[in-house]
Enzyme design. Sequence first.
Site, PDB file in Angstrom:
ATOM      1  N   GLY A  10      48.293  40.696  44.084  1.00  0.00           N
ATOM      2  CA  GLY A  10      46.996  40.575  44.742  1.00  0.00           C
ATOM      3  C   GLY A  10      46.695  39.175  45.226  1.00  0.00           C
ATOM      4  N   SER A  12      46.468  37.942  48.558  1.00  0.00           N
ATOM      5  CA  SER A  12      46.036  37.692  49.939  1.00  0.00           C
ATOM      6  C   SER A  12      44.798  36.807  49.999  1.00  0.00           C
ATOM      7  CB  SER A  12      45.775  39.018  50.667  1.00  0.00           C
ATOM      8  OG  SER A  12      44.765  39.763  50.010  1.00  0.00           O
ATOM      9  N   SER A  13      44.027  36.765  48.902  1.00  0.00           N
ATOM     10  CA  SER A  13      42.821  35.936  48.871  1.00  0.00           C
ATOM     11  C   SER A  13      42.393  35.733  47.425  1.00  0.00           C
ATOM     12  CB  SER A  13      41.688  36.603  49.671  1.00  0.00           C
ATOM     13  OG  SER A  13      41.317  37.841  49.065  1.00  0.00           O
ATOM     14  N   GLY A  14      41.291  35.017  47.225  1.00  0.00           N
ATOM     15  CA  GLY A  14      40.659  34.917  45.918  1.00  0.00           C
ATOM     16  C   GLY A  14      41.511  34.247  44.859  1.00  0.00           C
ATOM     17  N   GLY A  16      44.061  35.321  43.144  1.00  0.00           N
ATOM     18  CA  GLY A  16      45.510  35.468  43.299  1.00  0.00           C
ATOM     19  C   GLY A  16      46.108  34.413  44.204  1.00  0.00           C
ATOM     20  N   SER A 138      37.951  40.189  32.908  1.00  0.00           N
ATOM     21  CA  SER A 138      36.570  39.838  33.228  1.00  0.00           C
ATOM     22  C   SER A 138      35.779  39.815  31.931  1.00  0.00           C
ATOM     23  CB  SER A 138      35.985  40.889  34.175  1.00  0.00           C
ATOM     24  OG  SER A 138      34.577  40.827  34.235  1.00  0.00           O
ATOM     25  N   TYR A 151      33.891  50.145  36.226  1.00  0.00           N
ATOM     26  CA  TYR A 151      34.654  48.891  36.281  1.00  0.00           C
ATOM     27  C   TYR A 151      34.878  48.329  34.882  1.00  0.00           C
ATOM     28  CZ  TYR A 151      35.650  43.949  37.183  1.00  0.00           C
ATOM     29  OH  TYR A 151      36.205  42.697  37.183  1.00  0.00           O
TER      30      TYR A 151
END
Length: 284
Positions: A10, A12-14, A16, A138, A151
Site C-alpha cells: 500500500g 501509492s500514498s500516505g 506506505g 490503529s 473498521y
Amino acid sequence: MKKQVAVVTGTSSGVGLALSEALAQSGWKVYATMRNLDRGEAVRDLQDKGLDIECLQLDVQLQESVDHAISAIMKQEETIDLLVNNAGIGYIRTTEQATEEAYKNVFDINVFGVIRCTKAVLPHMRERKQGRVVTISSIGGLVGQPFNEIYCATKFAVEGYFESLATYVTPEFGIEFMIVEPAGISSAFANHVMKQVSESGGFYKDEYEPLLNAYLGSREHFPPEIMQTSEQVAEVVVKQLSAHPLPLRMRTSAWAEDFCRYKTASDPTGLIQTKEVQQLMLRK
C-alpha cells in the site's frame, strides 16, 4: 555489505509511501508494492532521487498476486528481512447500515490481506530464523469508537492475530512482530473514507443521524496533537526498528498513548502478556 530488504504494501500514498522513503533513506533496499502500478508516480519520483526503491505490483486481496510478488523478490534478493503490512481501508457506517459486500471487503483487505502477506513471507523468515513483520494498525485496534465498529473489528482481529503469532513463532523461530497504533493521520486515508461514504449514498437520515452529527462535530474540536503526518509516523516506526527486542505493540504519539492508557498501562509493549502466555502454554 548487502542491504537489508524491506517489503511494504500500500505504497501509492500516505504512510506506505512515507515508510518506503524513510526506510530507503536509512539504508534499506525497499520493494514498494501496490495494487495498481498506475498510481506509482510518487514512488518513481523517489527512484529518480536516487533512493533504492523498486515498485512492484501486489494485490493483498489475491493470494496468487501476493505469492508471485514475494517469489519474485526472493528470486532477486534471496532474503526478505522486513515486511510492513500497510495496505488498508477505513469504513464509517453503523452495523445496521453496512452492506454485507462492504464489510466483507473491509475484512478482506484489512485482515485477510495482512494474513496473506504474512503467510507468504513466514517460510522464508523461518528458514533463516530471523525476520520482522510490522503491521500498521490503529488505536482503533485497542479502543472501539462510534460509527467505526466494522473498521475497529478488523484492527482488533489483526491485534489478536499477531499477539498469537508472537507467543510461539518469535521464541521458536526468531521472527519478531510489531503492531503500530497511530491516532489521526493527515493523509488521503480519511478523504478516501469520506469518498466511499459519498459514493455509497452519503450518510443516511435515520435514527442514528443525531449521534453521527455529534460524532462528526466532535472531530472538529479534537486537539491538534491528535494528528500526525505520514512522515512523522514513518519516522517513529523506522526509529523503533532499532529496538531489540521489538515491542509487540506501540503507539506513535503521546496523544495515542494517553487515549489507550486504560488498555495498555500495565503492559504498554505487550511483551509481558506474551511472555506469560509462553510460560503457561508452552513452558517457555
